[in-house]
Design an enzyme around this catalytic site. Structure first.
Site, PDB file in Angstrom:
ATOM      1  CE1 TYR A  22      -3.765  -2.480   0.906  1.00 48.33           C
ATOM      2  CE2 TYR A  22      -2.031  -3.521   2.165  1.00 48.33           C
ATOM      3  CZ  TYR A  22      -3.266  -3.569   1.593  1.00 48.33           C
ATOM      4  OH  TYR A  22      -4.024  -4.714   1.697  1.00 48.33           O
ATOM      5  N   GLY A 140      -7.937 -10.987   8.140  1.00 48.98           N
ATOM      6  CA  GLY A 140      -8.184 -10.342   6.860  1.00 48.98           C
ATOM      7  C   GLY A 140      -7.222 -10.762   5.765  1.00 48.98           C
ATOM      8  CG  HIS A 145      -0.439  -8.471   2.258  1.00 50.98           C
ATOM      9  ND1 HIS A 145      -0.753  -8.268   0.929  1.00 50.98           N
ATOM     10  CD2 HIS A 145      -1.462  -7.923   2.964  1.00 50.98           C
ATOM     11  CE1 HIS A 145      -1.908  -7.633   0.834  1.00 50.98           C
ATOM     12  NE2 HIS A 145      -2.359  -7.415   2.053  1.00 50.98           N
ATOM     13  NE  ARG A 178      -8.857 -13.154  -0.530  1.00 48.12           N
ATOM     14  CZ  ARG A 178     -10.140 -12.822  -0.680  1.00 48.12           C
ATOM     15  NH1 ARG A 178     -11.056 -13.772  -0.850  1.00 48.12           N
ATOM     16  NH2 ARG A 178     -10.508 -11.556  -0.689  1.00 48.12           N
ATOM     17  CE1 TYR A 196     -13.222  -6.090   5.919  1.00 48.18           C
ATOM     18  CE2 TYR A 196     -12.614  -7.174   3.870  1.00 48.18           C
ATOM     19  CZ  TYR A 196     -12.267  -6.666   5.108  1.00 48.18           C
ATOM     20  OH  TYR A 196     -10.970  -6.751   5.517  1.00 48.18           O
TER      21      TYR A 196
END
Length: 293
Positions: A22, A140, A145, A178, A196
């Site tokens: 990010y 999340g 990452h 995931r 979400y």
């Protein structure tokens, strides 16, 4: 080297260390639009997380992947004491703004937010660990990452060992990923999101990169509507950015957690917040480890 032939990140993001995907600020801003509203958290998620922490008597929580601070804010509002860290200063600025906006509330005035690297976590927050946290959360799909730079998951093991060091005896680690087994097999991402309720998401384009016959990187191109009042088919209101993930296999990841926490630790795996055998193709796996006393 992989990124030189296959673009795994949005432009402007770094290529070394624990990737701050990010870093260009754009993805962080769009992500804040996507998940920034705490009211968009699904009730199942809130009930699962808060219920489990209360059931186990947890009070002091370390959120090691706080991002924009959505989970941390939710826990603060539920009466928990929270320390929040993240490697991305671009994401943390949103959490810092939330703290400033609500600084007159006692819980938010005491909210500790710091930048920290998973590979040096115990030293980065040595002044905060004390006897350890009641729970460490990494949720999340955040852990994915971290790339497997050496092709042996040594850095993932080091990060998990650092998480373990921050958990007090009898405390919990909650970490998820995931369902990459499904993604590798089908080439697509399960459409249902258990975290979400956001109306901003329009599509996720998923790609699997193989190196030497093994799945090395999963890339997801997120298509997010910046203005849900307008037609989502109108490209003027659609933002696209790419994030890359290491595809953790359920069995391998479970074994790695057991190795680090020892076989004496209680290890429970949930599929979309339900028992593992209740959901055939879950979107997410959630691991809960209770550290041996």
């Amino acid at each position: 080297m992989v990124d030189s032939v296959f673009r795994t990140r949005s432009f402007g993001t770094p290529a070394e260390g624990v990737n701050d995907q990010y870093a260009d600020g754009r993805a962080a801003k769009v992500w804040e639009i996507f998940i920034g509203d705490k009211k968009q958290r699904t009730q199942n998620y809130r009930d699962f997380l808060v219920g489990l922490l209360r059931q186990k008597g947890c009070r002091r929580i370390l959120d090691v992947a706080c991002g924009t601070g959505v989970d941390s804010v939710m826990l603060l509002e539920e009466g928990f004491e929270v320390v929040s860290v993240d490697a991305s200063d671009k994401m943390l600025k949103h959490a810092l703004k939330s703290r400033w906006d609500r600084r007159k509330e006692h819980a938010f005035d005491n909210w500790v937010i710091e930048e920290a690297n998973w590979l040096t976590l115990p030293s980065d927050i040595s002044h905060l660990i004390g006897e350890g946290f009641d729970a460490v959360i990494c949720l999340g799909n955040s852990f994915a990452h971290m790339p497997d730079s050496f092709d042996d998951q040594r850095e993932q093991r080091q990060a998990l060992a650092n998480f373990e060091r921050c958990v007090k005896p009898g405390g919990l680690l909650l970490i998820d990923h995931r369902n990459y087994d499904y993604i590798i097999t089908t080439g697509s991402t399960p459409p249902k999101c258990i975290y979400y309720n956001s109306n901003h998401m329009t599509d996720i384009k998923t790609s699997v990169l193989y190196v030497a016959g093994k799945p090395k990187i999963i890339t997801m191109d997120y298509m997010i509507a910046l203005d849900e009042e307008n037609n989502k088919e109108n490209s003027e209101y659609i933002s696209e950015f790419r994030l890359s993930y290491y595809p953790h296999r359920l069995t391998i990841f479970s074994d790695m957690l057991t190795e680090i926490f020892s076989h004496k630790a209680k290890h429970t795996i949930y599929a979309d917040f339900k028992s593992l055998n209740q959901v055939k193709n879950p979107g997410f796996y959630i691991h809960v480890l209770e550290k041996h006393r």
